[in-house]
Structure formats: structure tokens, C-alpha cells
Design a protein around this motif. Structure first.
Motif, short mmCIF file in Angstrom:
data_model
loop_
_atom_site.label_atom_id
_atom_site.label_comp_id
_atom_site.label_asym_id
_atom_site.label_seq_id
_atom_site.Cartn_x
_atom_site.Cartn_y
_atom_site.Cartn_z
N LEU A 178 3.83 9.70 -6.71
CA LEU A 178 2.59 8.97 -6.50
C LEU A 178 2.84 7.87 -5.48
N HIS A 179 2.43 8.10 -4.22
CA HIS A 179 2.54 7.08 -3.17
C HIS A 179 1.20 6.36 -3.08
N SER A 180 1.12 5.25 -3.76
CA SER A 180 -0.13 4.52 -3.83
C SER A 180 0.17 3.04 -3.95
N THR B 114 -1.76 0.72 -9.02
CA THR B 114 -2.06 2.07 -9.48
C THR B 114 -0.84 2.71 -10.12
N CYS C 266 4.17 4.76 1.41
CA CYS C 266 3.20 3.89 0.74
C CYS C 266 2.55 2.93 1.73
N HIS D 142 -0.02 4.81 4.06
CA HIS D 142 -1.29 5.19 3.43
C HIS D 142 -1.97 4.02 2.73
#
Length: 225
Positions: A177-179, A183, A212, A215
Motif C-alpha cells: 500500500l503506497h499511500s 491511510t 509514496c 503518488h
């Protein structure tokens, strides 16, 4: 979740007549996979003082049925978020055995564990006061320290070594999960883990990750200025 909330009596509903009748004994499970699922269900039911599985018609189960299929569908017009947990392995395939993680000693959990188990507070008055203030938010179940949550189940407390493994797995492992750090931290807590420096540790990983940062949401107003 029901067991973590110490619920002793549970009534569950399913829209499958086959599953309900197999559990209640009206139907027999002939397929090997169904026999394995039935065995797991009965083992889980024995952990409650009272457990009942009833069938409801599909017409009365449309919302739950739609949510269960969200993982395979796209609803871009939905404004509200619906959290979906994806199960990568079948429950009948057997549980995966992870390598034991050697935890750092001492760690942040020790004062709380000593206080709950032995009624012993740290010698420093400031640390003792902090332990007393924080203790109502924690509980020990089966010799494991848990953090209480306001709306969800208990979250298992972990030390620095296991915390680093969890962050690495959620950020760049099979979960990938690259957020934003909030999150990722929220996902970790939904998975049932907690430690005091959760947000700070995740933020440090996100700052070092090029994907990360690439984006990350951009402040267009600042760019115009």
C-alpha cells in the motif's frame, strides 16, 4: 471479532440454505471442501455458550450480498468508503506459520504488563502516573496486552521489532500500500495491531519511499502561487 469482544451468545445469518442446513444437520456435506468448512464452523461455534445459524432469503440480504462482492466490482460513483478485507488464502488450506520474531527487551509494554499482572508501578513518579492514566485503555487477555478501540475490536499490542515487520509488510510486502501515512496507519489498526509510535513510524517510511512521494496528493493552489 465476537470472541475478542467477549460475546458469549451469538446468532448469525446466512442466505445459503445449503450452508445453514448442513450446519443444523438437515443436509449432509458430501464434498471434501464443504466438509472442511463445516468442521471449522462447528469448532468456532463451540467457543460460544450459545450459537445459532439461521437462513434468510436473498431478497432480505441484498445489502450484505452487495458488500461481499465489492472486492470484484468497481463503484466509482460511491462517495462513501466501504472497507473490504481481501482474504488471499482459503481458511481450509491451513494456517501459515510465521517465523518467530525476537522482540526487543525491555519495551513500552512492560510497565503496563507489570501493573496489570503484579500491580507494580515504575519507580519514577512521572512514569507511574502515566501508566495509571493509560491503563484504562488497555486490557490483558490470555497473557496478551490489547489496546481498546472505540468502535472496533481489541487491537493486539506489539513491540518495536514486530511493529517494524508489520509496517514493512503493509507498505511494500504482499499488502503493498503506497499511500499517505494516515491511510497506512489506519489499515494497520484495522488489521488489529497497535503501538504508541504507529503514526510516526509509518510517516518515516513514507518519507523515504519514492513511490509514496510520487503518488502523493499535490497542493495545486500552492503551485499556482
Amino acid at each position: 471479532m465476537a470472541r475478542k469482544m467477549n460475546i458469549s451468545q451469538l446468532r448469525a445469518y446466512v442466505d445459503s440454505q445449503l450452508v445453514a442446513n448442513q450446519f443444523n444437520g438437515s443436509f449432509e456435506a458430501h464434498e471434501l471442501s464443504m466438509q472442511k468448512y463445516l468442521k471449522l464452523l462447528r469448532e468456532a461455534a463451540e467457543r460460544f455458550k450459545f450459537f445459532e445459524l439461521s437462513q434468510v432469503s436473498r431478497s432480505k440480504n441484498k445489502k450484505a450480498d452487495a458488500i461481499s462482492k465489492l472486492a470484484a466490482l468497481t463503484f466509482s460513483h460511491f462517495q462513501k468508503q466501504v472497507w473490504v478485507e481481501e482474504l488471499p488464502h482459503k481458511s481450509i488450506d491451513g494456517s501459515l506459520i510465521d517465523a518467530a520474531i525476537e522482540e526487543v527487551q525491555p519495551n513500552w509494554m512492560d510497565p503496563l504488563i507489570h501493573y496489570f499482572c503484579n500491580n507494580i508501578l515504575p519507580g519514577d513518579k512521572k512514569e507511574a502516573r502515566l501508566v495509571c492514566e493509560r491503563s484504562p485503555m488497555y486490557v490483558i487477555e490470555n497473557d496478551v496486552l490489547y489496546r481498546k478501540s472505540y468502535l472496533g475490536p481489541l487491537m493486539r499490542c506489539v513491540g518495536p521489532a514486530e511493529a517494524a515487520t508489520i509496517v514493512e509488510e503493509v507498505h511494500s510486502g504482499s499488502c503493498a500500500l503506497h499511500s499517505g501515512y494516515k491511510t497506512i496507519a489506519a489499515k494497520i489498526m484495522r488489521m488489529g495491531y497497535f503501538w504508541p509510535t504507529l503514526y510516526r513510524d509509518v510517516a518515516q517510511i513514507v518519507k523515504r519511499c519514492k513511490s509514496c512521494q510520487r503518488h502523493a496528493p499535490q497542493n495545486r493552489n500552492q503551485d499556482m502561487i
